[in-house]
Design a protein around this motif. Structure first.
Motif, PDB file in Angstrom:
ATOM      1  N   ARG A   1       0.860  -1.182   0.000  1.00  7.58           N
ATOM      2  CA  ARG A   1       0.000   0.000   0.000  1.00  7.58           C
ATOM      3  C   ARG A   1       0.898   1.235   0.000  1.00  7.58           C
ATOM      4  O   ARG A   1       1.719   1.426   0.910  1.00  7.58           O
ATOM      5  CB  ARG A   1      -0.915   0.021   1.216  1.00  7.58           C
ATOM      6  N   VAL A   2       0.740   2.066  -1.027  1.00 11.21           N
ATOM      7  CA  VAL A   2       1.599   3.236  -1.196  1.00 11.21           C
ATOM      8  C   VAL A   2       0.747   4.442  -1.558  1.00 11.21           C
ATOM      9  O   VAL A   2      -0.091   4.365  -2.466  1.00 11.21           O
ATOM     10  CB  VAL A   2       2.665   3.006  -2.292  1.00 11.21           C
ATOM     11  N   LEU A   3       0.964   5.560  -0.838  1.00  4.10           N
ATOM     12  CA  LEU A   3       0.305   6.818  -1.160  1.00  4.10           C
ATOM     13  C   LEU A   3       1.205   7.592  -2.115  1.00  4.10           C
ATOM     14  O   LEU A   3       2.345   7.927  -1.774  1.00  4.10           O
ATOM     15  CB  LEU A   3       0.051   7.635   0.110  1.00  4.10           C
ATOM     16  N   VAL A   4       0.721   7.859  -3.319  1.00  3.91           N
ATOM     17  CA  VAL A   4       1.497   8.537  -4.351  1.00  3.91           C
ATOM     18  C   VAL A   4       0.938   9.937  -4.554  1.00  3.91           C
ATOM     19  O   VAL A   4      -0.270  10.108  -4.756  1.00  3.91           O
ATOM     20  CB  VAL A   4       1.462   7.761  -5.681  1.00  3.91           C
ATOM     21  N   ARG A   5       1.823  10.943  -4.510  1.00  2.00           N
ATOM     22  CA  ARG A   5       1.374  12.327  -4.684  1.00  2.00           C
ATOM     23  C   ARG A   5       1.437  12.703  -6.164  1.00  2.00           C
ATOM     24  O   ARG A   5       2.324  13.448  -6.614  1.00  2.00           O
ATOM     25  CB  ARG A   5       2.227  13.254  -3.812  1.00  2.00           C
ATOM     26  N   ALA A   6       0.473  12.151  -6.903  1.00  5.27           N
ATOM     27  CA  ALA A   6       0.293  12.419  -8.327  1.00  5.27           C
ATOM     28  C   ALA A   6      -1.143  12.075  -8.680  1.00  5.27           C
ATOM     29  O   ALA A   6      -1.762  11.232  -8.011  1.00  5.27           O
ATOM     30  CB  ALA A   6       1.269  11.610  -9.172  1.00  5.27           C
ATOM     31  N   PRO A   7      -1.711  12.707  -9.710  1.00  4.67           N
ATOM     32  CA  PRO A   7      -3.091  12.391 -10.103  1.00  4.67           C
ATOM     33  C   PRO A   7      -3.262  10.920 -10.445  1.00  4.67           C
ATOM     34  O   PRO A   7      -2.375  10.280 -11.018  1.00  4.67           O
ATOM     35  CB  PRO A   7      -3.321  13.284 -11.336  1.00  4.67           C
ATOM     36  N   GLY A   8      -4.426  10.375 -10.095  1.00  8.87           N
ATOM     37  CA  GLY A   8      -4.676   8.954 -10.298  1.00  8.87           C
ATOM     38  C   GLY A   8      -4.562   8.514 -11.743  1.00  8.87           C
ATOM     39  O   GLY A   8      -4.034   7.424 -12.027  1.00  8.87           O
ATOM     40  N   ASP A   9      -5.029   9.339 -12.693  1.00 10.64           N
ATOM     41  CA  ASP A   9      -4.962   8.950 -14.103  1.00 10.64           C
ATOM     42  C   ASP A   9      -3.523   8.773 -14.568  1.00 10.64           C
ATOM     43  O   ASP A   9      -3.227   7.857 -15.350  1.00 10.64           O
ATOM     44  CB  ASP A   9      -5.669  10.006 -14.970  1.00 10.64           C
ATOM     45  N   GLU A  10      -2.619   9.643 -14.117  1.00  8.24           N
ATOM     46  CA  GLU A  10      -1.212   9.507 -14.499  1.00  8.24           C
ATOM     47  C   GLU A  10      -0.615   8.222 -13.928  1.00  8.24           C
ATOM     48  O   GLU A  10       0.139   7.513 -14.606  1.00  8.24           O
ATOM     49  CB  GLU A  10      -0.418  10.716 -14.010  1.00  8.24           C
TER      50      GLU A  10
ATOM     51  N   ASP B   1      -8.239   6.803  -6.215  1.00  8.38           N
ATOM     52  CA  ASP B   1      -8.101   8.255  -6.083  1.00  8.38           C
ATOM     53  C   ASP B   1      -8.318   8.678  -4.632  1.00  8.38           C
ATOM     54  O   ASP B   1      -9.284   8.245  -3.980  1.00  8.38           O
ATOM     55  CB  ASP B   1      -9.114   8.967  -6.980  1.00  8.38           C
ATOM     56  N   VAL B   2      -7.415   9.530  -4.130  1.00  8.10           N
ATOM     57  CA  VAL B   2      -7.561  10.116  -2.802  1.00  8.10           C
ATOM     58  C   VAL B   2      -8.105  11.542  -2.928  1.00  8.10           C
ATOM     59  O   VAL B   2      -9.068  11.921  -2.267  1.00  8.10           O
ATOM     60  CB  VAL B   2      -6.223  10.110  -2.043  1.00  8.10           C
ATOM     61  N   ASP B   3      -7.474  12.336  -3.774  1.00  6.77           N
ATOM     62  CA  ASP B   3      -7.964  13.669  -4.133  1.00  6.77           C
ATOM     63  C   ASP B   3      -7.427  13.988  -5.520  1.00  6.77           C
ATOM     64  O   ASP B   3      -6.879  13.111  -6.198  1.00  6.77           O
ATOM     65  CB  ASP B   3      -7.561  14.722  -3.091  1.00  6.77           C
ATOM     66  N   ALA B   4      -7.543  15.240  -5.944  1.00  2.00           N
ATOM     67  CA  ALA B   4      -7.136  15.604  -7.305  1.00  2.00           C
ATOM     68  C   ALA B   4      -5.650  15.423  -7.537  1.00  2.00           C
ATOM     69  O   ALA B   4      -5.213  15.239  -8.679  1.00  2.00           O
ATOM     70  CB  ALA B   4      -7.540  17.055  -7.599  1.00  2.00           C
ATOM     71  N   GLY B   5      -4.843  15.473  -6.481  1.00  2.00           N
ATOM     72  CA  GLY B   5      -3.400  15.410  -6.673  1.00  2.00           C
ATOM     73  C   GLY B   5      -2.725  14.211  -6.063  1.00  2.00           C
ATOM     74  O   GLY B   5      -1.479  14.137  -6.039  1.00  2.00           O
ATOM     75  N   SER B   6      -3.467  13.228  -5.591  1.00  2.00           N
ATOM     76  CA  SER B   6      -2.847  12.060  -4.977  1.00  2.00           C
ATOM     77  C   SER B   6      -3.740  10.835  -5.127  1.00  2.00           C
ATOM     78  O   SER B   6      -4.948  10.944  -5.370  1.00  2.00           O
ATOM     79  CB  SER B   6      -2.535  12.309  -3.497  1.00  2.00           C
ATOM     80  N   CYS B   7      -3.135   9.672  -4.953  1.00  2.00           N
ATOM     81  CA  CYS B   7      -3.861   8.403  -5.069  1.00  2.00           C
ATOM     82  C   CYS B   7      -3.145   7.342  -4.257  1.00  2.00           C
ATOM     83  O   CYS B   7      -2.025   7.545  -3.784  1.00  2.00           O
ATOM     84  CB  CYS B   7      -3.977   7.979  -6.536  1.00  2.00           C
TER      85      CYS B   7
END
Length: 315
Positions: free
Chosen positions: A240-249, A262-268
Motif C-alpha cells: 500500500r503506497v500513497l502517491v502524490r500524483a493524479p490517479g490517471d497519471e 483516487d484520494v484527491d485531485a493530486g494524490s492516489c
C-alpha cells in the motif's frame, strides 16, 4: 472475390490449422470443391507445399517443404526473422511477445530443416541482454502455440512452486504473456477444470496427436481469466503506497499490475499483492512522483536502502 484474393485467404486458412477437411475449407471460401482444388494447385505452383488426401473424409494440410515458399525473403533474411522472433518471444521487446510467438509458429511451419538448423545454431551462439527473471524456451513456446492453433492435446511435466514435478495432460487453449512471464491457459483433462501453467516451469511439451473441440473460456477473455486466477492466490506482501500524483497519471504507469484508488485531485493510493518487493520498487521508480509507503515495513526498508545506495553513488 478475385482469384488472387481467394488464394491469399486460402493460404491464411491453411496456416491457422494443421489440417482442413476439404468440404469445410470449400465452405469457408464459398467455392466448389473443384475450384478449391484449382486454387491449391496454384499455391503449389508458387512453391507452397500443400498436401492433400482424397476421399469423402479428405482434406488439405500445409507442410514444411524442401525450400521456403516465395515470401520475397532469401535464406539469410529468413534465418534472421526466425532468430529475431524467438528473441522477441522471450520477452526482450515488451508488448509484442504474443504476436512474435504466432509469427514464429508460422515461419517454423514452412521453414526447411537446413534453415531451422542454422537458426538454432545462431540462437545458441548469441546472447541477448533481457530483463532478469525466468527464461522460456522458444521451441517450447512454438510447440505450445502450434498445439493451441491445431486444438491438439499436449503432455508435459510441470513443477509447481514448492512441489515435485508431475505429469499433466491438457487441452491447450491460449498462450498469455503477463509481465515478464508466459502462461498456458488449458483445460486439464485429468482434473476436469481450467488451469494456468507457467511455461518456464513445464518441461518437454509433447503433442499427442489427439484433437479436441475447443471449450469456451469462462468470461470469454483468456488474458483476464489468467490474471484473475493469480489475483485470487494469496501473496506474501500486501503493498500500500500513497502517491502524490493524479490517479490517471499513475494508472498509466501501473497498468494492470495494481489497483489505483483516487484520494484527491493530486494524490492516489496504489495497492498490489506481490511475493517479491523488487517489482513494486521498480514500478514506483517508473511513476516518477513522491510517495509514502504505508505498508509493509519490508518495502519501507527496501526503499531506504535503495535511496542510500543511489545517494552514495551520486556523491
Amino acid at each position: 472475390m478475385s482469384t488472387s484474393a481467394r488464394m491469399l485467404q486460402l493460404l491464411s486458412l491453411l496456416q491457422t490449422h494443421r489440417y482442413w477437411p476439404g468440404t469445410e475449407l470449400a465452405d469457408r471460401l464459398e467455392v466448389s470443391p473443384r475450384t478449391l482444388r484449382r486454387d491449391v494447385d496454384r499455391l503449389r505452383g508458387l512453391g507452397y507445399p500443400v498436401r492433400s488426401e482424397r476421399g469423402s473424409g479428405g482434406g488439405y494440410q500445409l507442410q514444411a517443404g524442401a525450400a521456403l515458399p516465395p515470401l520475397l525473403l532469401d535464406d539469410e533474411e529468413a534465418v534472421a526473422i526466425a532468430v529475431g522472433l524467438a528473441t522477441a518471444a522471450g520477452g526482450s521487446v515488451a508488448g509484442i511477445e504474443e504476436s512474435a510467438v504466432r509469427a514464429l509458429a508460422k515461419v517454423v511451419q514452412v521453414m526447411p530443416p537446413r534453415l531451422r538448423r542454422r537458426a538454432d545454431a545462431l540462437r545458441s551462439a548469441t546472447s541477448t541482454l533481457v530483463p532478469s527473471g525466468p527464461t522460456v524456451d522458444a521451441a517450447a513456446l512454438t510447440a505450445l502455440a502450434q498445439a493451441c492453433r491445431d486444438a491438439e492435446r499436449v503432455r508435459f511435466a510441470y513443477e509447481p512452486r514448492g512441489r515435485p514435478a508431475a505429469a499433466r495432460h491438457v487441452e491447450p487453449h491460449r498462450l498469455v504473456a503477463l509481465g515478464r512471464r508466459w502462461y498456458l491457459l488449458a483445460w486439464d483433462v485429468e482434473r476436469h477444470d481450467w488451469r494456468s501453467f507457467r511455461v518456464d516451469r513445464l518441461r518437454d511439451p509433447l503433442p499427442t496427436g489427439a484433437r479436441f473441440r475447443p471449450r469456451e473460456v469462462p468470461g470469454g477473455d483468456p488474458a483476464a481469466f489468467v490474471r484473475a486466477s493469480f489475483d485470487a492466490l494469496p501473496t506474501r506482501y500486501d503493498v500500500r503506497v500513497l502517491v502524490r500524483a493524479p490517479g490517471d497519471e499513475v494508472r498509466r504507469a501501473v497498468s494492470r499490475w495494481g489497483q489505483v484508488e483516487d484520494v484527491d485531485a493530486g494524490s492516489c493510493r496504489v495497492r498490489m499483492g506481490v511475493d517479491d518487493l523488487q517489482w513494486p520498487l521498480m514500478l514506483l521508480a517508473g511513476v516518477g512522483a513522491p510517495f509514502t509507503v504505508e505498508g509493509p515495513d519490508e518495502l519501507t526498508a527496501l526503499v531506504g536502502r535503495t535511496a542510500d545506495l543511489f545517494a552514495a553513488s551520486a556523491a
